[in-house]
Design a protein around this motif. Sequence first.
Motif, PDB file in Angstrom:
ATOM      1  N   LYS A   1      46.827  50.357 -51.866  1.00 48.83           N
ATOM      2  CA  LYS A   1      47.857  50.655 -52.866  1.00 48.83           C
ATOM      3  C   LYS A   1      48.812  51.747 -52.393  1.00 48.83           C
ATOM      4  CE  LYS A   1      45.506  49.389 -57.150  1.00 48.83           C
ATOM      5  NZ  LYS A   1      44.882  49.916 -58.381  1.00 48.83           N
TER       6      LYS A   1
ATOM      7  N   ILE B   1      41.218  48.170 -51.795  1.00 49.66           N
ATOM      8  CA  ILE B   1      42.372  48.017 -52.693  1.00 49.66           C
ATOM      9  C   ILE B   1      42.999  49.374 -52.992  1.00 49.66           C
ATOM     10  CG2 ILE B   1      43.056  47.363 -55.042  1.00 49.66           C
ATOM     11  CD1 ILE B   1      40.997  45.038 -54.765  1.00 49.66           C
TER      12      ILE B   1
ATOM     13  N   LYS C   1      44.625  38.571 -50.628  1.00 52.70           N
ATOM     14  CA  LYS C   1      43.461  37.802 -51.098  1.00 52.70           C
ATOM     15  C   LYS C   1      43.704  36.310 -50.878  1.00 52.70           C
ATOM     16  CE  LYS C   1      39.624  37.084 -53.390  1.00 52.70           C
ATOM     17  NZ  LYS C   1      38.412  37.027 -52.613  1.00 52.70           N
TER      18      LYS C   1
ATOM     19  N   ILE D   1      48.987  42.991 -51.951  1.00 53.73           N
ATOM     20  CA  ILE D   1      47.517  43.058 -51.987  1.00 53.73           C
ATOM     21  C   ILE D   1      46.961  41.756 -52.554  1.00 53.73           C
ATOM     22  CG2 ILE D   1      45.518  44.251 -52.966  1.00 53.73           C
ATOM     23  CD1 ILE D   1      47.241  46.835 -52.903  1.00 53.73           C
TER      24      ILE D   1
ATOM     25  N   TYR E   1      42.553  47.935 -42.984  1.00 53.78           N
ATOM     26  CA  TYR E   1      41.941  46.616 -43.137  1.00 53.78           C
ATOM     27  C   TYR E   1      40.835  46.403 -42.100  1.00 53.78           C
ATOM     28  CZ  TYR E   1      41.444  41.617 -43.890  1.00 53.78           C
ATOM     29  OH  TYR E   1      40.929  40.373 -44.167  1.00 53.78           O
TER      30      TYR E   1
ATOM     31  N   ALA F   1      51.459  46.161 -54.756  1.00 53.26           N
ATOM     32  CA  ALA F   1      50.358  45.419 -55.380  1.00 53.26           C
ATOM     33  C   ALA F   1      50.488  43.916 -55.139  1.00 53.26           C
ATOM     34  CB  ALA F   1      50.301  45.722 -56.874  1.00 53.26           C
TER      35      ALA F   1
ATOM     36  N   LYS G   1      35.269  46.671 -51.337  1.00 51.69           N
ATOM     37  CA  LYS G   1      36.506  45.977 -51.702  1.00 51.69           C
ATOM     38  C   LYS G   1      37.367  46.838 -52.615  1.00 51.69           C
ATOM     39  CE  LYS G   1      34.464  41.449 -51.073  1.00 51.69           C
ATOM     40  NZ  LYS G   1      33.912  40.270 -51.690  1.00 51.69           N
ATOM     41  N   LYS G   2      36.746  47.546 -53.547  1.00 53.97           N
ATOM     42  CA  LYS G   2      37.499  48.436 -54.428  1.00 53.97           C
ATOM     43  C   LYS G   2      38.174  49.541 -53.626  1.00 53.97           C
ATOM     44  CE  LYS G   2      36.294  49.888 -58.424  1.00 53.97           C
ATOM     45  NZ  LYS G   2      35.651  50.446 -59.610  1.00 53.97           N
TER      46      LYS G   2
END
Length: 152
Positions: free
Chosen positions: A120, A116, A132, A128, A59, A125, A112-113
């Motif tokens: 994972k 994620i 947000k 995650i 992060y 999930a 951002k993709k």
Amino acid sequence: MKTKILIPVLCLLFSSALFAQGGRLLKEKKEELKSVKVAFITDALDLTTAEAQKFWPVYNKFEDDQFALRQQKMEAYKDRMNDGSLETMTEKEAVTMLGQMEETEADLYQLKKKLIADLKTIIPAKKIILLKKAEEDFNRKLLQQYRKKRDK
């Protein structure tokens, strides 16, 4: 949509206020804010010790990369928007600038993709998605505190 606008505005307002107070104070305030955000997100996600040890490096790298990208690319837009040249900008220049802005947004989306995808492998999930929400809640809380200070 509001969050997309709110986060950069918050960052800009927060950083502007801190720069006005001096470099050392800026670093202290930035570290303090980061500590509060870490605690807020850790609590909101209910991270285990093992999850937190893997989560925070990923992060933090995302946040550093995102900050660097915004600094690098957004600075040029800000300068252009604040120097009064928007009124004299040609359509061709506007199309070029718009393309650059779209490219920056696409780069941010790719970051951002990647975050994620990396997360994972670390947390479920559901966490995650909670991340947000926690980020939005934290930014909302930060904005409320700013408004309270401003209105005093």
